[in-house]
Scaffold this active site. Structure first.
Site, PDB file in Angstrom:
ATOM      1  N   GLY A  56       0.842  -1.201   0.000  1.00  0.00           N
ATOM      2  CA  GLY A  56       0.000   0.000   0.000  1.00  0.00           C
ATOM      3  C   GLY A  56       0.867   1.236   0.000  1.00  0.00           C
ATOM      4  O   GLY A  56       2.007   1.205   0.488  1.00  0.00           O
ATOM      5  N   GLN A  70       2.953   9.978   1.105  1.00  0.00           N
ATOM      6  CA  GLN A  70       4.242   9.277   1.085  1.00  0.00           C
ATOM      7  C   GLN A  70       5.045   9.564  -0.183  1.00  0.00           C
ATOM      8  O   GLN A  70       6.208   9.175  -0.279  1.00  0.00           O
ATOM      9  CB  GLN A  70       4.030   7.766   1.223  1.00  0.00           C
ATOM     10  N   CYS A 107       5.897   0.123   7.338  1.00  0.00           N
ATOM     11  CA  CYS A 107       5.498   1.262   6.514  1.00  0.00           C
ATOM     12  C   CYS A 107       6.700   1.696   5.684  1.00  0.00           C
ATOM     13  O   CYS A 107       7.807   1.782   6.218  1.00  0.00           O
ATOM     14  CB  CYS A 107       5.045   2.404   7.422  1.00  0.00           C
ATOM     15  N   LEU A 108       6.468   1.974   4.408  1.00  0.00           N
ATOM     16  CA  LEU A 108       7.589   2.365   3.540  1.00  0.00           C
ATOM     17  C   LEU A 108       8.229   3.673   3.992  1.00  0.00           C
ATOM     18  O   LEU A 108       9.392   3.930   3.676  1.00  0.00           O
ATOM     19  CB  LEU A 108       7.117   2.480   2.086  1.00  0.00           C
ATOM     20  N   HIS A 142      -4.548   1.366   7.627  1.00  0.00           N
ATOM     21  CA  HIS A 142      -3.174   1.897   7.684  1.00  0.00           C
ATOM     22  C   HIS A 142      -3.003   3.011   6.633  1.00  0.00           C
ATOM     23  O   HIS A 142      -2.507   4.100   6.945  1.00  0.00           O
ATOM     24  CB  HIS A 142      -2.175   0.757   7.454  1.00  0.00           C
ATOM     25  N   GLU A 143      -3.436   2.740   5.406  1.00  0.00           N
ATOM     26  CA  GLU A 143      -3.273   3.739   4.334  1.00  0.00           C
ATOM     27  C   GLU A 143      -4.153   4.962   4.595  1.00  0.00           C
ATOM     28  O   GLU A 143      -3.732   6.093   4.384  1.00  0.00           O
ATOM     29  CB  GLU A 143      -3.582   3.127   2.965  1.00  0.00           C
ATOM     30  N   HIS A 180      -2.730   7.520   6.834  1.00  0.00           N
ATOM     31  CA  HIS A 180      -1.762   8.443   6.230  1.00  0.00           C
ATOM     32  C   HIS A 180      -2.447   9.733   5.751  1.00  0.00           C
ATOM     33  O   HIS A 180      -1.838  10.795   5.749  1.00  0.00           O
ATOM     34  CB  HIS A 180      -1.058   7.788   5.038  1.00  0.00           C
TER      35      HIS A 180
HETATM   36 NI    NI Z   1       2.456   3.380   5.771  1.00  0.00          NI
END
Ligand code: NI
Length: 185
Positions: free
Chosen positions: A45, A50, A98-99, A140-141, A144
Site C-alpha cells: 500500500g 508518502q 510502513c515504507l 493503515h493507508e 496516512h
Molecule cells: Ni504506511
C-alpha cells in the site's frame, strides 16, 4: 516513474490531506506512478503523502498475499477521496510496517471490520466492506491521509523504545532499498 518515498519526520506525513477533484491534472499518471513506486519498494500500500502530496489518494495491491489468502488474487485498487464510515468487530493485533519508516515493524491493534466509501479513478463511487488483513491495510493507508503513522498506535513504552530509531530515520539514516526523500531540517 518511480517517485522517492517521504520518510518519517516530513511534515507532509502529519498533515490532514485534502479531497481531490477528479479533474486533477495528471491523476491517472500519478496513480500509475504510485503503483510503480510501491512495487519498486515491495510494499502492498502507498498513500499520496508518502510521495509528498497532501491529497486523499492511496493505492493498494494485495495480490502478493494470494498464497495465504486466495481471495486477494488481483486485488489492485486506487482509492480516491475515501471515507471510512464504520469500524467495528474485534480488535486484532498484528505486525505492521510502513515504507516511510523503513526497518521498523511493530504490532498494532486494529478493528477487524470496516465500511469504506471512495471513488475509483474513473469517478465510479464505491461503498464496500472489508475484514481481516484487507481492513487492516486500508486503515493503515487511510491513516496516512489524516497525518497518522502506524507507530502512533503503539503503546507508550514501545514509542519510547522506538524514539531514537525514528529520529535517525528522519535524518535519512536508513537501509531502505528504494529511493527516499529525507525531511528538511
Ligand atoms: Ni504506511
Amino acid at each position: 516513474m518511480i517517485l522517492p518515498i517521504t520518510l518519517y519526520g516530513d511534515p507532509v506525513l502529519r498533515k490532514v490531506a485534502e479531497d481531490i477533484d477528479l479533474k486533477y491534472e495528471g491523476l491517472s499518471e500519478l496513480i500509475e506512478n504510485m503503483f510503480e513506486s510501491m512495487y519498486n519498494a515491495e510494499g502492498v500500500g502507498l498513500a499520496a503523502p508518502q510521495v509528498g502530496l497532501s491529497i486523499r489518494i492511496f493505492v493498494v495491491d494485495l495480490s502478493p498475499l494470494e498464497k495465504d489468502e486466495p481471495s486477494l488474487a488481483g486485488f489492485r485498487k486506487a482509492f480516491i477521496n475515501a471515507k471510512i464510515l464504520e469500524r467495528s468487530g474485534d480488535e486484532e493485533l498484528m505486525e505492521e510496517g510502513c515504507l516511510s519508516i523503513p526497518g521498523i515493524h511493530e504490532e498494532v491493534y486494529r478493528k477487524n471490520f470496516i465500511r469504506i466509501q471512495y471513488l475509483e479513478p474513473d469517478g465510479t463511487p464505491r461503498d464496500e466492506t472489508y475484514t481481516g488483513y484487507t481492513a487492516r491495510v486500508l486503515q493503515h493507508e487511510y491513516d496516512h491521509l489524516d497525518g497518522v503513522m502506524f507507530t502512533d498506535h503503539c503503546s507508550p513504552l514501545r514509542k519510547r523504545l522506538l524514539k531514537r530509531r525514528l529520529t535517525e530515520i528522519s535524518k535519512g539514516i536508513t537501509n531502505a532499498s528504494y529511493r527516499v526523500k529525507v525531511p528538511k531540517m
